[in-house]
Design a protein around this motif. Sequence first.
Motif, PDB file in Angstrom:
ATOM      1  N   ALA A  65      -7.752 -14.565  -2.737  1.00 19.06           N
ATOM      2  CA  ALA A  65      -8.119 -15.978  -2.776  1.00 19.06           C
ATOM      3  C   ALA A  65      -6.986 -16.831  -2.189  1.00 19.06           C
ATOM      4  N   GLU A  66      -7.313 -17.649  -1.219  1.00 20.41           N
ATOM      5  CA  GLU A  66      -6.371 -18.558  -0.547  1.00 20.41           C
ATOM      6  C   GLU A  66      -5.229 -17.838   0.169  1.00 20.41           C
ATOM      7  N   HIS A  67      -5.429 -16.598   0.569  1.00 20.17           N
ATOM      8  CA  HIS A  67      -4.367 -15.882   1.292  1.00 20.17           C
ATOM      9  C   HIS A  67      -4.910 -15.247   2.565  1.00 20.17           C
ATOM     10  N   GLN A  68      -5.736 -16.002   3.277  1.00 18.63           N
ATOM     11  CA  GLN A  68      -6.364 -15.457   4.487  1.00 18.63           C
ATOM     12  C   GLN A  68      -5.352 -15.102   5.584  1.00 18.63           C
ATOM     13  N   PRO A  69      -4.344 -15.951   5.866  1.00 17.83           N
ATOM     14  CA  PRO A  69      -3.400 -15.578   6.934  1.00 17.83           C
ATOM     15  C   PRO A  69      -2.661 -14.277   6.610  1.00 17.83           C
ATOM     16  N   GLU A  70      -2.261 -14.120   5.350  1.00 16.89           N
ATOM     17  CA  GLU A  70      -1.564 -12.885   4.951  1.00 16.89           C
ATOM     18  C   GLU A  70      -2.487 -11.676   5.116  1.00 16.89           C
ATOM     19  N   LEU A  71      -3.749 -11.889   4.770  1.00 13.70           N
ATOM     20  CA  LEU A  71      -4.739 -10.816   4.876  1.00 13.70           C
ATOM     21  C   LEU A  71      -4.849 -10.355   6.328  1.00 13.70           C
ATOM     22  N   ALA A  72      -4.888 -11.319   7.250  1.00  8.80           N
ATOM     23  CA  ALA A  72      -5.003 -10.986   8.673  1.00  8.80           C
ATOM     24  C   ALA A  72      -3.799 -10.150   9.120  1.00  8.80           C
ATOM     25  N   LYS A  73      -2.612 -10.520   8.630  1.00 13.39           N
ATOM     26  CA  LYS A  73      -1.402  -9.763   8.994  1.00 13.39           C
ATOM     27  C   LYS A  73      -1.508  -8.331   8.491  1.00 13.39           C
ATOM     28  N   TRP A  74      -1.965  -8.169   7.255  1.00 15.12           N
ATOM     29  CA  TRP A  74      -2.103  -6.823   6.694  1.00 15.12           C
ATOM     30  C   TRP A  74      -3.061  -5.971   7.526  1.00 15.12           C
ATOM     31  N   ARG A  75      -4.142  -6.608   7.958  1.00 16.07           N
ATOM     32  CA  ARG A  75      -5.110  -5.862   8.771  1.00 16.07           C
ATOM     33  C   ARG A  75      -4.443  -5.328  10.044  1.00 16.07           C
ATOM     34  N   GLN A  76      -3.613  -6.178  10.664  1.00 18.72           N
ATOM     35  CA  GLN A  76      -2.932  -5.742  11.896  1.00 18.72           C
ATOM     36  C   GLN A  76      -2.035  -4.536  11.626  1.00 18.72           C
ATOM     37  N   HIS A  77      -1.280  -4.622  10.538  1.00 19.90           N
ATOM     38  CA  HIS A  77      -0.361  -3.518  10.222  1.00 19.90           C
ATOM     39  C   HIS A  77      -1.118  -2.234   9.928  1.00 19.90           C
ATOM     40  N   LEU A  78      -2.225  -2.353   9.232  1.00 20.09           N
ATOM     41  CA  LEU A  78      -2.966  -1.146   8.851  1.00 20.09           C
ATOM     42  C   LEU A  78      -3.658  -0.518  10.059  1.00 20.09           C
ATOM     43  N   ALA A  79      -3.986  -1.360  11.053  1.00 19.48           N
ATOM     44  CA  ALA A  79      -4.635  -0.830  12.248  1.00 19.48           C
ATOM     45  C   ALA A  79      -3.717   0.184  12.934  1.00 19.48           C
ATOM     46  N   LEU A  91      -8.688   8.150  -1.239  1.00 21.45           N
ATOM     47  CA  LEU A  91      -7.740   7.280  -1.931  1.00 21.45           C
ATOM     48  C   LEU A  91      -8.137   5.825  -1.743  1.00 21.45           C
ATOM     49  N   LEU A  92      -8.073   5.063  -2.820  1.00 22.13           N
ATOM     50  CA  LEU A  92      -8.187   3.606  -2.696  1.00 22.13           C
ATOM     51  C   LEU A  92      -6.765   3.091  -2.807  1.00 22.13           C
ATOM     52  N   TYR A  93      -6.296   2.500  -1.722  1.00 19.93           N
ATOM     53  CA  TYR A  93      -4.916   2.029  -1.688  1.00 19.93           C
ATOM     54  C   TYR A  93      -4.907   0.522  -1.947  1.00 19.93           C
ATOM     55  N   ILE A  94      -4.461   0.134  -3.125  1.00 15.83           N
ATOM     56  CA  ILE A  94      -4.564  -1.275  -3.533  1.00 15.83           C
ATOM     57  C   ILE A  94      -3.358  -2.073  -3.020  1.00 15.83           C
ATOM     58  N   ILE A  95      -3.677  -3.196  -2.394  1.00 18.91           N
ATOM     59  CA  ILE A  95      -2.629  -4.016  -1.767  1.00 18.91           C
ATOM     60  C   ILE A  95      -2.637  -5.424  -2.347  1.00 18.91           C
ATOM     61  N   ASP A  96      -1.471  -5.894  -2.714  1.00 17.99           N
ATOM     62  CA  ASP A  96      -1.317  -7.302  -3.096  1.00 17.99           C
ATOM     63  C   ASP A  96      -1.026  -8.058  -1.803  1.00 17.99           C
ATOM     64  N   VAL A  97      -2.044  -8.731  -1.245  1.00 16.17           N
ATOM     65  CA  VAL A  97      -1.870  -9.315   0.098  1.00 16.17           C
ATOM     66  C   VAL A  97      -0.875 -10.471   0.117  1.00 16.17           C
ATOM     67  N   ARG A  98      -0.505 -10.952  -1.058  1.00 18.23           N
ATOM     68  CA  ARG A  98       0.462 -12.064  -1.079  1.00 18.23           C
ATOM     69  C   ARG A  98       1.830 -11.609  -0.591  1.00 18.23           C
ATOM     70  N   GLU A  99       2.052 -10.299  -0.673  1.00 16.32           N
ATOM     71  CA  GLU A  99       3.340  -9.737  -0.244  1.00 16.32           C
ATOM     72  C   GLU A  99       3.335  -9.488   1.260  1.00 16.32           C
ATOM     73  N   PRO A 100       4.447  -9.748   1.930  1.00 17.05           N
ATOM     74  CA  PRO A 100       4.496  -9.359   3.349  1.00 17.05           C
ATOM     75  C   PRO A 100       4.536  -7.835   3.473  1.00 17.05           C
ATOM     76  N   PHE A 101       4.279  -7.330   4.685  1.00 12.00           N
ATOM     77  CA  PHE A 101       4.263  -5.877   4.899  1.00 12.00           C
ATOM     78  C   PHE A 101       5.714  -5.377   4.953  1.00 12.00           C
ATOM     79  N   LEU A 102       6.274  -5.209   3.787  1.00 13.15           N
ATOM     80  CA  LEU A 102       7.689  -4.820   3.701  1.00 13.15           C
ATOM     81  C   LEU A 102       7.866  -3.347   4.024  1.00 13.15           C
ATOM     82  N   GLU A 103       9.118  -2.981   4.239  1.00 13.67           N
ATOM     83  CA  GLU A 103       9.388  -1.585   4.589  1.00 13.67           C
ATOM     84  C   GLU A 103       8.900  -0.619   3.520  1.00 13.67           C
TER      85      GLU A 103
END
Length: 468
Positions: A165-179, A129-141
């Motif tokens: 593009a221009e959403h590096q901090p959000e991207l980092a948060k997503w990585r943490q949640h996915l880990a 599966l390729l799970y597509i994420i809009d990183v601009r969104e916070p990791f909502l429930e």
Amino acid sequence: MIVRHPHRPDHHALLNIAVVGHTNTGKTSLIRTMLRSTEFGIIEDAAGTTRHVEQATIAADNEPILNLYDTPGLEDSRALFAHIKKLQAKSRLLLPAQILEHFVTHVAVNDPLEQEAKVIRQVLRSDILLYIIDVREPFLEKYRLELDVLTQSAKAIIPVFNFIAEHQPELAKWRQHLAVYHMHVTLEFDTVAFSFEAEKRLYQKIQTLVESHYTPLQKLIDYRATLWNQLCLSGAKRVTELIVNVACYRESKTTKNNLIADSLIENRLHDFVRKAEQHCLHDLLAIFNFSDKDVAIQKIPVSDGQWQLDIFAPGILKAYGLDVGSAAAKGAAAGAGIDLMVGGMSLGAASALGAIAGAGWSTFRRYGDEIKATVKGTKWQCADETTLQILYLRQKHLLKKLMHRGHAAQDTLHVDKADSEKLPDNWHKITSALRQNPVWQEASVARNNSPQFQEIEAKLVGSLLDER
Ligand SMILES: Nc1nc2c(ncn2[C@@H]2O[C@H](COP(=O)(O)OP(=O)(O)OP(=O)(O)O)[C@@H](O)[C@H]2O)c(=O)[nH]1
Ligand SMILES: [Mg+2]
């Protein structure tokens, strides 16, 4: 690239990839970009655009390698999650994936979760599966619940970060949640931009997760690399052809004042340059599989230089058989020999030119027009330096944009100025050589085999692709 193969024996089963995610995250966009086609699916900035599962096959050299499945976006993950939990409570002996099977086989037509069932059905039929994420969104429930259901399928999942593009901090948060879900193999892939490197990385990551398909995927990676290089080369060659075509174009013009004749020539020249650029634009779009409506090009400001053959241009001296160090060349450079010769020369005295310059009749035939024109006081009307430079810079800019434009891009590409581009080294040498060879305007075997032409072409192509 898109082929359909309904009857394939199982031992050659293609890799099946489901593209899933919340609604409006760019699933259909990703597939368009991977297929390099604007034809696939519907893309809209609205939830619930894709209503059914849609399939496309990607092939390497006519050999199908994998199926991509676009799925409707997951909308009501909370209801889906609650329903699955309920089924689980009722059938404690079933494995998590079996619960999902149970859900998709028993869902009723017009069930509020019918849309979600279509997605889960495809998930269960796919290898990855390729799970597509809009990183601009916070990791909502809702995303957490969605992931809980998807991981229950026990399929390999690659999260794909979109809108990065221009959403590096959000991207980092997503990585943490996915880990937390042990998802460490992720991918950044801006779905409306195209980067061959990102596409390659995507296939390489799939290779590591689904090893049974390693070899066909490698074939696909190699094939796409070759194709990509060919595409870029064709684009650069097409722009080179435009520069050659325009630089070699000339109209002779008498120096006697004739305003009407002059303005006709000017109009013809403007027309010629603009049509040549339009034609090139059209071909570039076709090479990269875009349509005319993808690009808006501002009319080129054409200026018409009046150009007189520079009899002292090094190329000309050489063509006349004059070694730059020779006595005859020194005479020419001093102005004596050539001035006299040109000024006093009748056309019949052509052989005298050959005699002075040490060149034969064939050389005269080649440059005869220039010599005749000089004698008669004719000037050449041609596109001037500025026009050629603008043409080159604009087309280089366009080429670069097309190389990185994804087929899901919705905005129109504007080609007007191109401030950041550079002219190739030796630009003036190149344009002056082209002007001195008007027969190169059209492709011919003689032209294409000429070492001088090949060198110019290689320089232009090289500089067009320098920052790829
Ligand atoms: N700027 C930008 N816009 C994007 C990107 N990816 C998608 N979009 C836009 O996001 C919107 C949704 O894209 P779609 O590809 O239709 O999304 P989807 O996930 O297929 O949506 P559904 O089918 O409704 O679930 C469109 O307006 C796209 O143009 C991106 O990488 N950058
Ligand atoms: Mg869609």
